[in-house]
Design a protein around this motif. Structure first.
Motif, short mmCIF file in Angstrom:
data_model
loop_
_atom_site.label_atom_id
_atom_site.label_comp_id
_atom_site.label_asym_id
_atom_site.label_seq_id
_atom_site.Cartn_x
_atom_site.Cartn_y
_atom_site.Cartn_z
N PRO A 303 47.30 40.39 39.60
CA PRO A 303 46.29 41.39 39.93
C PRO A 303 45.78 41.24 41.37
CG PRO A 303 45.80 40.35 37.81
CD PRO A 303 46.90 39.55 38.45
N GLY A 304 45.43 42.36 41.96
CA GLY A 304 44.88 42.33 43.31
C GLY A 304 45.92 42.20 44.40
N THR A 305 47.19 42.21 44.03
CA THR A 305 48.27 42.16 45.02
C THR A 305 49.16 43.39 44.83
OG1 THR A 305 49.90 40.98 43.64
CG2 THR A 305 48.26 39.64 44.81
N GLU A 339 50.91 35.91 31.58
CA GLU A 339 50.27 37.22 31.55
C GLU A 339 49.08 37.20 32.48
OE1 GLU A 339 48.14 40.26 28.37
OE2 GLU A 339 49.94 39.16 27.76
N CYS A 340 48.86 38.33 33.16
CA CYS A 340 47.75 38.47 34.10
C CYS A 340 46.88 39.64 33.67
CB CYS A 340 48.26 38.71 35.51
SG CYS A 340 49.40 37.46 36.13
N ALA A 341 45.58 39.56 33.98
CA ALA A 341 44.65 40.62 33.61
C ALA A 341 43.37 40.47 34.42
CB ALA A 341 44.34 40.58 32.11
N GLY A 342 42.52 41.48 34.30
CA GLY A 342 41.22 41.43 34.94
C GLY A 342 41.22 42.08 36.31
N HIS A 343 40.03 42.16 36.89
CA HIS A 343 39.85 42.81 38.19
C HIS A 343 38.93 41.96 39.05
CE1 HIS A 343 41.69 46.47 36.57
NE2 HIS A 343 40.92 46.32 35.52
N GLY A 344 39.19 41.98 40.36
CA GLY A 344 38.31 41.28 41.29
C GLY A 344 38.20 39.80 40.98
#
Length: 365
Positions: A303-305, A339-344
């Motif tokens: 996330p974020g990339t 696994e990846c998740a979430g924001h900021g």
């Protein structure tokens, strides 16, 4: 038989894990000697189960599911883990878990016939409801995923020559086996790998993909109508009784990565990765020199990339900074799933594997 192949997969991965250094957040360096940009921060679970099922919710919340019917949950970033296993499930092999938050999750048990089951919790695992039990003796469910908190799909190996899809529109509270008229015929010996819960991925809208092996070539199936009809594309990756595509990861509807190889050769990159930029309609093989350094069973975009992808397997972890076109190994720790998740600031990538191993990805520079 699929059951024998799965048993061989489990035995092979456990053997390779015992041949590695005990799980620790170690990394490898390239020829320049630079410290790797990522490493795994281990989060001891106190369990001996093999956790192929993994659901990342945020940097604080994650679920793992695995052998001996074991399901664990953390809400404090892995500092502590709660045993939230369903009662009476010790004989089941959980291979996938999908979580909507800290309270709601869906788990998949694999196996032939009635061993394939789905359970759901709405209270953080204090109680579970069985919402699906397969009654087709020749079906074998491998993985499931959700488009959102209502609509999801589960994938079974072929029944009467076609892969089988079960669908839910109420968050996994009930499931309906879909007609197979819109499913292309399976190849002889073709099946999906229940290795990390990512043989099927559900994208935004009604788009989803699943990947295969076992036949004379691996393939990627794609739907744009929520699983009613599918198209299929050949892959340039390796295939065979122990080889194929084990994991898919997508960023949006167009950019995707497939990883796999041969689980009987865990330290070899045997045509182990490919990429797509057209939503899975075509795939380009990653050359051996740029591919992951061994068989990989799990993959995820960070996330974020825009284009950072992580892949894991029994011989280590690799990272790609260019959407899967080239890979660098950064860890020798054995994992099965990522696994990846979430924001900021709440975003995180988690990994899980044999002997209760769980880690959370951290940047080192």
């Amino acid at each position: 038989m699929k059951t024998l192949r799965i048993a061989a997969l489990a035995a092979g991965v456990l053997l390779s894990a015992t041949q590695l250094t005990p799980a620790q957040a170690t990394g490898t360096t390239g020829g320049s000697g630079h410290r790797p940009a990522y490493q795994w921060e281990l989060k001891p679970t106190g369990s001996a189960s093999q956790f192929r099922g993994l659901a990342a919710v945020s940097k604080d919340v994650a679920w793992v599911a695995g052998s001996a019917g074991r399901v664990l949950r953390t809400t404090d970033g892995g500092t502590s883990w709660q045993n939230v296993s369903p009662a009476g499930a010790a004989a089941l092999q959980f291979r996938d878990v999908e979580a909507f938050d800290a309270k709601r999750a869906v788990i998949l048990a694999i196996g032939p016939g009635e061993d394939s089951r789905v359970y759901r919790t709405e209270n953080g695992g204090r109680s579970w409801t069985e919402t699906f039990r397969n009654t087709e003796p020749t079906a074998f469910y491998d993985c499931l995923d959700f488009h959102d908190n209502r609509r999801g799909l589960a994938l079974s190996d072929p029944v009467n020559g076609k892969f089988r899809i079960a669908a839910t529109s109420n968050g996994g509270r009930s499931w309906q086996v879909q007609p197979d008229a819109g499913m292309p015929a399976a190849l002889p010996g073709e099946f999906a790998f229940a290795a990390s819960g990512t043989c099927l991925v559900a994208g935004t809208g009604r788009t989803a993909w699943f990947a295969t092996g076992g036949g004379d070539r691996p393939r990627v199936f794609r739907t744009s109508d929520g699983g009613r009809t599918w198209t299929v594309t050949d892959s340039p990756m390796a295939s065979g009784a122990a080889a194929g595509i084990f994991s898919l990861a997508f960023r949006g509807k167009l950019h995707g990565v497939a990883v796999g190889g041969d689980f009987e050769k865990p330290a070899e990159a045997v045509r182990a990765a490919s990429v797509t930029t057209d939503g899975g309609r075509s795939w380009k093989l990653v050359p051996a020199a740029q591919a992951p350094k061994g068989y990989r069973s799990g993959s995820a975009f960070v996330p974020g990339t825009l284009a950072t992808v992580v892949a894991v397997g029994p011989s280590g972890s690799d990272v790609s900074l260019d959407g899967g076109r080239s890979w660098t190994q950064f860890s020798s720790t054995s994992f099965d799933s990522v696994e990846c998740a979430g924001h900021g600031v709440r975003a995180a990538c988690w990994a899980s594997g044999a002997k209760g191993a769980v880690g959370r990805l951290v940047r080192t520079r």
